[in-house]
Structure formats: C-alpha cells, structure tokens
Enzyme design. Structure first.
Site, PDB file in Angstrom:
ATOM      1  N   ASP A  94       0.895  -1.185   0.001  1.00 28.07           N
ATOM      2  CA  ASP A  94       0.059  -0.022   0.011  1.00 28.07           C
ATOM      3  C   ASP A  94       0.875   1.408   0.016  1.00 28.07           C
ATOM      4  O   ASP A  94       1.999   1.349   0.439  1.00 28.07           O
ATOM      5  CB  ASP A  94      -1.025   0.039   1.328  1.00 28.07           C
ATOM      6  CG  ASP A  94      -0.288  -0.223   2.472  1.00 28.07           C
ATOM      7  OD1 ASP A  94       0.564  -0.768   2.466  1.00 28.07           O
ATOM      8  OD2 ASP A  94      -0.547   0.750   3.374  1.00 28.07           O
ATOM      9  N   GLU A 152      -0.769  -1.800   5.243  1.00 32.12           N
ATOM     10  CA  GLU A 152       0.308  -1.675   6.451  1.00 32.12           C
ATOM     11  C   GLU A 152       0.140  -0.149   7.063  1.00 32.12           C
ATOM     12  O   GLU A 152       0.246  -0.027   8.164  1.00 32.12           O
ATOM     13  CB  GLU A 152       1.525  -1.981   5.859  1.00 32.12           C
ATOM     14  CG  GLU A 152       2.608  -2.126   7.064  1.00 32.12           C
ATOM     15  CD  GLU A 152       2.935  -0.897   7.752  1.00 32.12           C
ATOM     16  OE1 GLU A 152       3.372  -0.460   8.858  1.00 32.12           O
ATOM     17  OE2 GLU A 152       3.339   0.206   6.805  1.00 32.12           O
TER      18      GLU A 152
HETATM   19 ZN   LIG Z   1       5.542   3.959   6.310  1.00 32.60          ZN
HETATM   20 ZN   LIG Z   2       6.463   1.061   5.100  1.00 36.98          ZN
END
Ligand SMILES: [Zn+2]
Ligand SMILES: [Zn+2]
Length: 412
Positions: A94, A152
C-alpha cells in the site's frame, strides 16, 4: 550444517541456490513492475490495481494462489518437490496520502497518493523471490507462503490476513517469517540492517475528554474548569514517563492534539487531547497503558472533574527472534559481503503490522538502504516524505535475500 559459521562467500551457501545469477533474468521485469506499481499507488485495504499487477506478475508460476475476502491481499503458496517445513515471506503493497514531489519520470499519476514508504519495491522484491524459488521448486525441501499485504499504513492488513487463514495456507504453521523494508535515508544504498529483539515500537493512542462545567471566565469558583486539569495531565504524562519507566526499556508519549474552549472569557465544559504512546516491550507497553489511565483519572478526580480516557491499541512491538536475526544477518553478509550488513544499535520508533506475524512466527524484519547514490543518507528525505526517493537497483538483491532466507531455512 551451520548457517552461522559459513565462510563469507556466496559459493559456500548450503546446496548453492544460484539465486544471485538467476535474478539477472528477472531484473528488468522486476524494476518495470516496481515502476508500474509506483505510477498507480493505492491506499488502505483495497488495492485492486496493485493486486492485479501482482497476479499478472505471478502468472505461470507453480503457485497456489488465494486472494483476500475482506481485503485485496494475495497469498501464494509454493510447494517444494521435497518434504519439509513452511516459511513465510512478506511484502506490503500500500501507498500513502502524500502528493509526490520527487520529479521522477515514473512518479505517481494519482493525485494526492504516493508510494512514499517504498512498498512498491517490496512488491517487486517478493515477486522476484517467488520467481527465484519457483526456479528451484524440485529441490526445495518444504513450502513457502508469499504474503502480499494491503493496508500496512493503516488500518492494518496483517491481522485480517491472519484471520482469513494466512498462517495455515500451506497446511502447516510456518517455522519462520521474514520481510525486508526499504529506507530512503539513514542507511547507505544497498546496506541491510536488523537487530535482535525489538525492531520497531508498539504505537498506541490515548484519547481523553476532560469533563467539567462551563461558566464565566471571571468566576471560576462557580464552574469546573477542565483546561488547567487537562494541561496538568499533559505535563504529568511526561513526568510519568521519566519517573515510572525504565530508561533502558523506554517509552515516548507525545500529546499531538489539544483542543478546548471558544473565547477567552468563557470556561468551557470540556477539554480534549490525544497522544501517541510508543514502547518497545510488552512489559513497558502494559505499564504505559495502566499508567496513563491512572494519571488522567487521578488528576480529574483531584479537581472534581471526570475524564473519559480511551486507550486505543495500535500495532504491537515488532519483535525479531534473536536466532532468526542472526541468521538473516549472516545470510546477507555471506551473499553480498560484510560491508553490506550492519547491526542496528536501536529499534525504530515507527510501528509495523508485520508485528502480528512475528508474534506468532519467529522471524526477522530486515531493513535495506535504498537511498539513491549521490544523496547523503543522513540528509536525504525520509520514508513518507513527498520527496522520498528509493533506488530500485536494490530490488534484485532484496529478492535474492528473501529467496535465500527461505531456501536456507527450509534446507536447515
Ligand atoms: Zn510507512
Ligand atoms: Zn512501510
């Protein structure tokens, strides 16, 4: 065989994987994939274009692939030709809500979204590892789970992937898990680093609303002013850190938001603030959780006020297994030379949801310097900066290390 005591040459690797030579056939593709993903960054748990790019890049490999139900994850399992355990390799996919200011030819084409944390390189490295390991499938003693993870940077994709069966994807629980994170600064180009034990912080949030009674600024005795009490809480939280937390197992508390009132002569009914709480061990994390709530409620009570204190748990401490960190370090040094690895003195105070995997599977989180040669790593823009640049010449080496860690760990 001992992987820790092997001589410092790639040729001496157990049953030479040949990955360093084999990766040359994939390097052009991997860098093209990284740049394509970089151009089309996506945020959060739903990354349909990134997922499609990963699936296309894995097409034709002998993998069992499942995609996420609640998020656009990809889990690919490679079953080796020989019996053995399971190892997990992870790459997050991401991007961030940042407007890219790198001026790169392949810069983001999506307004306000940028791969500012280098996860586009992680995608390419994990695809590369899948290709390299597929090439030795017949000789591979065990299975490898390739974890392509969304979210994340928030709200967290690792936990839902685990809930959807990630760790059972190959039939047996993994014996080890590894990932690589690139850095746009601090580490020089091409240098791997890690540490034993805590690698990144736990990052929790404290949200407080102090409730009093509003009134006239000239007559506080007829009101219950929440502002001085909230200010006391902010400073008392710092005192709590310095007086109650072991300096060798530290914590950081930063109140980054504080809001109260509308006019200088009106006592408001409530004051609000929020803090980030960072710690590096489960013990200190728990001590901070209890301590901040005691401080807030105690000060509120002392002034005849009440406080709603909401402790919101975030990512836990990212904890490397000591033995797996040693193994990753020796593998990197043997593959690429001793000057390409350095032990980290301290953990990073950022947080990572690879922590949820490493709570369940011993493993190692490894950093890789990707600061473009020509920039000074100590002054280059850091990860998350709009100007952060990552030299994708590190991608083949990252792919080789991931593949080699799986290969050697399964061969052990
Ligand atoms: Zn990051
Ligand atoms: Zn990262």
């Amino acid at each position: 065989m001992s992987t820790l005591a092997s001589p410092a040459t790639a040729d001496a690797a157990p049953a030479d994987s040949g990955f360093r030579a084999a990766v040359r056939d994939h390097t052009g593709d991997l860098i093209a994939l990284r740049r394509a993903v970089h151009r089309r960054p996506e945020i959060g748990l739903q990354l349909p274009q990134t997922q499609a790019a990963v699936l296309a890049a894995l097409d034709g490999l002998p993998l069992e692939i499942t995609t996420g139900r609640s998020l656009s994850s990809v889990v690919a399992v490679l079953r080796g030709g020989l019996p053995g355990p399971v190892v997990l390799l992870r790459g997050d996919m991401d991007a961030l809500p940042v407007t890219e200011l790198t001026g790169l030819e392949y810069a983001s084409e999506v307004a306000g979204v940028m791969h500012a944390c280098g996860h586009d390189l992680h995608v390419a490295m994990l695809v590369g590892a899948a290709r390299l390991l597929s090439g030795v499938r017949d000789r591979l003693p065990g299975s490898v789970i390739f974890m392509f993870q969304p979210g994340e940077e928030g709200p967290g994709g690792a936990e839902p992937m685990i809930a959807e069966g990630l760790l059972a994807a190959a039939g047996e629980h993994p014996v080890a898990a590894y990932c690589i994170h690139v850095l746009s600064a601090i580490e020089p180009f091409g240098r791997f680093s890690t540490r034993r034990g805590p690698m990144l912080a736990a990052a929790d949030t404290l949200k407080v609303t102090v409730r009093g009674a509003g009134g006239h600024g000239s007559a506080p005795q007829f009101a219950k002013d929440p502002i001085p009490a909230a200010c006391e809480m902010v400073t008392a939280l710092q005192t709590f850190v310095t007086r109650s937390i072991d300096i060798f197992d530290p914590a950081v508390i930063t109140v980054g938001s504080f809001h109260a009132g509308t006019a200088e002569n009106v006592i408001p009914a409530q004051a609000e603030f929020a803090a980030t709480l960072r710690s590096f061990s489960p013990a200190t994390r728990e001590r901070v959780r209890r301590g901040v709530l005691d401080v807030v409620h105690g000060i509120a009570a002392a002034h005849g006020l009440t406080a709603d204190a909401d402790y919101v748990p975030g990512y836990p401490v990212t904890m490397n297994d000591g033995g797996e960190a040693e193994f990753a370090a020796s593998t990197a040094a043997e593959l690429f030379g001793a000057d390409r690895f350095a032990w980290m003195a301290n953990p990073e105070a950022g947080a990572e949801d690879m922590s949820y995997v490493l709570e369940r599977v011993p493993g190692a989180f490894v950093n890789l310097g990707a600061c473009p040669p020509g920039l000074d790593p100590m002054t280059a823009p850091l990860n998350h900066a709009a100007q952060a640049r990552y030299d994708d010449a590190v991608v083949p080496d990252g792919a080789v290390l991931l593949a080699e860690l799986a290969w050697r760990r399964l061969s052990r």
